[in-house]
Scaffold this motif. Structure first.
Motif, PDB file in Angstrom:
ATOM      1  N   LEU A   1      -5.868  38.628   2.556  1.00 28.73           N
ATOM      2  CA  LEU A   1      -4.525  38.396   1.830  1.00 28.73           C
ATOM      3  C   LEU A   1      -3.535  39.376   2.227  1.00 28.73           C
ATOM      4  O   LEU A   1      -4.043  40.642   1.906  1.00 28.73           O
ATOM      5  CB  LEU A   1      -4.840  38.382   0.431  1.00 28.73           C
ATOM      6  CG  LEU A   1      -5.564  37.122  -0.057  1.00 28.73           C
ATOM      7  CD1 LEU A   1      -5.870  37.196  -1.528  1.00 28.73           C
ATOM      8  CD2 LEU A   1      -4.640  35.750   0.092  1.00 28.73           C
TER       9      LEU A   1
ATOM     10  N   PHE B   1       0.273  29.255   1.435  1.00 25.60           N
ATOM     11  CA  PHE B   1      -0.781  29.392   0.175  1.00 25.60           C
ATOM     12  C   PHE B   1      -0.732  28.144  -0.538  1.00 25.60           C
ATOM     13  O   PHE B   1       0.296  27.665  -0.563  1.00 25.60           O
ATOM     14  CB  PHE B   1      -0.239  30.494  -0.703  1.00 25.60           C
ATOM     15  CG  PHE B   1      -0.366  32.025   0.040  1.00 25.60           C
ATOM     16  CD1 PHE B   1      -1.411  32.689  -0.171  1.00 25.60           C
ATOM     17  CD2 PHE B   1       0.902  32.437   0.858  1.00 25.60           C
ATOM     18  CE1 PHE B   1      -1.421  33.740   0.262  1.00 25.60           C
ATOM     19  CE2 PHE B   1       0.682  33.643   1.429  1.00 25.60           C
ATOM     20  CZ  PHE B   1      -0.397  34.409   1.227  1.00 25.60           C
TER      21      PHE B   1
ATOM     22  N   SER C   1      -2.167  25.669  -3.753  1.00 29.45           N
ATOM     23  CA  SER C   1      -2.495  25.512  -4.913  1.00 29.45           C
ATOM     24  C   SER C   1      -3.854  24.840  -5.094  1.00 29.45           C
ATOM     25  O   SER C   1      -4.034  24.263  -4.067  1.00 29.45           O
ATOM     26  CB  SER C   1      -1.570  24.795  -5.836  1.00 29.45           C
ATOM     27  OG  SER C   1      -1.380  23.569  -5.606  1.00 29.45           O
TER      28      SER C   1
ATOM     29  N   HIS D   1      -4.340  29.923   3.206  1.00 29.03           N
ATOM     30  CA  HIS D   1      -5.013  30.338   2.100  1.00 29.03           C
ATOM     31  C   HIS D   1      -5.018  29.102   1.062  1.00 29.03           C
ATOM     32  O   HIS D   1      -4.193  28.812   0.505  1.00 29.03           O
ATOM     33  CB  HIS D   1      -4.499  31.515   1.536  1.00 29.03           C
ATOM     34  CG  HIS D   1      -4.554  32.932   2.336  1.00 29.03           C
ATOM     35  ND1 HIS D   1      -5.332  33.759   2.565  1.00 29.03           N
ATOM     36  CD2 HIS D   1      -3.279  33.258   3.008  1.00 29.03           C
ATOM     37  CE1 HIS D   1      -5.105  34.406   3.215  1.00 29.03           C
ATOM     38  NE2 HIS D   1      -3.881  34.338   3.669  1.00 29.03           N
TER      39      HIS D   1
ATOM     40  N   GLN E   1      -5.351  28.962  -4.277  1.00 32.15           N
ATOM     41  CA  GLN E   1      -4.437  30.092  -4.765  1.00 32.15           C
ATOM     42  C   GLN E   1      -3.648  29.917  -6.100  1.00 32.15           C
ATOM     43  O   GLN E   1      -3.082  28.794  -6.304  1.00 32.15           O
ATOM     44  CB  GLN E   1      -3.383  30.568  -3.699  1.00 32.15           C
ATOM     45  CG  GLN E   1      -4.252  30.684  -2.270  1.00 32.15           C
ATOM     46  CD  GLN E   1      -5.042  32.167  -2.488  1.00 32.15           C
ATOM     47  OE1 GLN E   1      -4.552  33.172  -2.883  1.00 32.15           O
ATOM     48  NE2 GLN E   1      -6.244  31.985  -2.051  1.00 32.15           N
ATOM     49  N   HIS E   2      -3.426  31.044  -6.813  1.00 31.11           N
ATOM     50  CA  HIS E   2      -2.652  30.960  -7.906  1.00 31.11           C
ATOM     51  C   HIS E   2      -1.193  31.507  -7.442  1.00 31.11           C
ATOM     52  O   HIS E   2      -0.857  32.655  -7.114  1.00 31.11           O
ATOM     53  CB  HIS E   2      -3.160  32.126  -8.861  1.00 31.11           C
ATOM     54  CG  HIS E   2      -2.446  32.222 -10.361  1.00 31.11           C
ATOM     55  ND1 HIS E   2      -2.118  31.074 -10.972  1.00 31.11           N
ATOM     56  CD2 HIS E   2      -1.800  33.188 -11.020  1.00 31.11           C
ATOM     57  CE1 HIS E   2      -1.340  31.424 -12.225  1.00 31.11           C
ATOM     58  NE2 HIS E   2      -1.071  32.807 -12.084  1.00 31.11           N
TER      59      HIS E   2
ATOM     60  N   ILE F   1       1.281  35.202  -6.021  1.00 29.04           N
ATOM     61  CA  ILE F   1       1.594  35.187  -4.635  1.00 29.04           C
ATOM     62  C   ILE F   1       3.094  35.648  -4.662  1.00 29.04           C
ATOM     63  O   ILE F   1       3.880  36.313  -3.847  1.00 29.04           O
ATOM     64  CB  ILE F   1       1.201  34.050  -3.855  1.00 29.04           C
ATOM     65  CG1 ILE F   1      -0.164  33.931  -3.992  1.00 29.04           C
ATOM     66  CG2 ILE F   1       1.710  34.095  -2.585  1.00 29.04           C
ATOM     67  CD1 ILE F   1      -1.201  35.068  -3.318  1.00 29.04           C
TER      68      ILE F   1
END
Length: 261
Positions: free
Chosen positions: A109, A143, A145, A170, A173-174, A178
Motif C-alpha cells: 500500500l 482500490f 471495496s 488492492h 479495501q476501506h 484510502i
C-alpha cells in the motif's frame, strides 16, 4: 524444457487447476488465477511477469504463435493437457490452446500520484474496462471495496486486456480511509454544482466511482474533497461508469499535458 503431460481428470494438479478456473473462493484462497490466451500471456511477459505453469492444449504447442509465446517463459513448466481436460477448464467456448497459472500479486500500500477507488462495481466486464481505462490514463493504483466483483476473474482479465499488470490492485479495501490519504479526492455526482472541467487537480488525486446502477453511497461521496458533475448537453440521465471514468481520468491527462507543455 520441463514438459508434463496430464491425461487424467483425477490428477491432483489438474483438480487444482479446475478449482482455480471455476471458483472465486479458490482463487482468493490460493492467490492464483488463470490467464487465458496469447494476448494476456504476452502482456504479462512484456511487464516482466512470471507464471507458475504454462498450460497447453495437446497439439496446440506446434501452432506458431503459441510456440512463440512459450519462448517468453523460459524455464517455466509446461503442462500438456488432453483436449477434453483443457476444454473443461478453459473460460472461453473456443479456446486458443494456451493458458498460464499466475500468482496474484499483493502490492504494498503506497501513495501514487493518481489512484482510482471503486465502490461495489458488480460486472466483471465493467471492472476490466475500468482497469484498462485507468492503465491507459497512467493511474498507479486501483482500490476496490469489499462489495466489488473479483478483480482477477477470467472475465475481468479478458476485459482488462493486460491492464492488470500495469496497476497496483488492492481488493477488500476501506475506501474512506484510502481517500483521506490524497490531497484531492473527486467523486462524480449528477447534481454537483462544479463541473469536472472547472476543477484544477492537485499533485495527488484520487477519483471515486460507484456502482453501475446506484452510484456512490452518500457516505463515501461526502469523504471526497470535491464533488463534480460531467456536463451532458444531450438527453440522457447518466453515463456508464466506464465512460464516466474515462472522461475524468483523461481530463487529468489533458491538464498534465497543458502544464508540461
Amino acid at each position: 524444457m520441463n514438459i508434463v503431460q496430464l491425461s487424467s481428470k483425477e490428477n491432483a494438479h489438474y483438480k487444482h487447476l479446475k478449482k482455480i478456473a471455476a471458483s472465486a473462493q479458490a482463487r482468493r484462497e490460493h492467490a492464483q488465477t488463470l490467464l487465458d490466451g496469447i494476448h494476456l500471456l504476452t502482456a504479462l511477459a512484456d511487464s516482466h511477469g512470471a507464471l507458475t505453469d504454462v498450460i497447453v492444449r495437446h497439439g496446440a504447442e506446434h501452432h506458431p504463435e503459441i510456440a512463440q509465446c512459450l519462448t517468453r517463459f523460459p524455464g517455466t513448466r509446461i503442462i500438456l493437457l488432453d483436449e477434453k481436460l483443457y476444454d473443461a477448464i478453459s473460460p472461453v467456448t473456443t479456446p486458443v490452446g494456451i493458458m498460464g497459472l499466475f500468482s496474484i500479486p499483493k502490492p504494498p500500500l503506497r501513495l501514487h500520484a493518481c489512484a482510482v477507488l471503486l465502490e461495489n462495481i458488480q460486472d466483471p466486464g465493467n471492472l476490466g474496462g475500468l482497469l484498462r481505462t485507468a492503465a491507459a490514463a497512467g493511474v498507479g493504483a486501483v482500490f476496490l471495496s469489499a462489495g466489488c466483483t473479483e478483480a482477477w476473474s477470467p472475465k475481468a482479465l479478458r476485459a482488462g486486456m493486460g491492464a492488470h499488470f500495469s496497476l497496483d490492485i488492492h481488493e477488500q479495501q476501506h475506501l474512506p480511509q484510502i481517500a483521506a490519504q490524497y490531497t484531492t479526492s473527486i467523486a462524480t455526482q449528477l447534481h454537483a454544482p462544479l463541473s469536472i472541467y472547472d476543477l484544477a487537480f492537485g499533485d495527488s488525486v484520487a477519483f471515486i466511482f460507484g456502482n453501475e446502477g446506484a452510484g456512490l453511497r452518500t457516505e463515501l461521496a461526502l469523504c471526497a474533497t470535491h464533488q463534480v458533475h460531467i456536463p451532458m448537453p444531450g438527453r440522457m440521465e447518466s453515463l456508464n461508469v466506464t465512460a464516466a471514468a474515462a472522461i475524468c481520468l483523461f481530463e487529468r491527462v489533458r491538464q498534465l499535458s497543458v502544464h508540461q507543455g
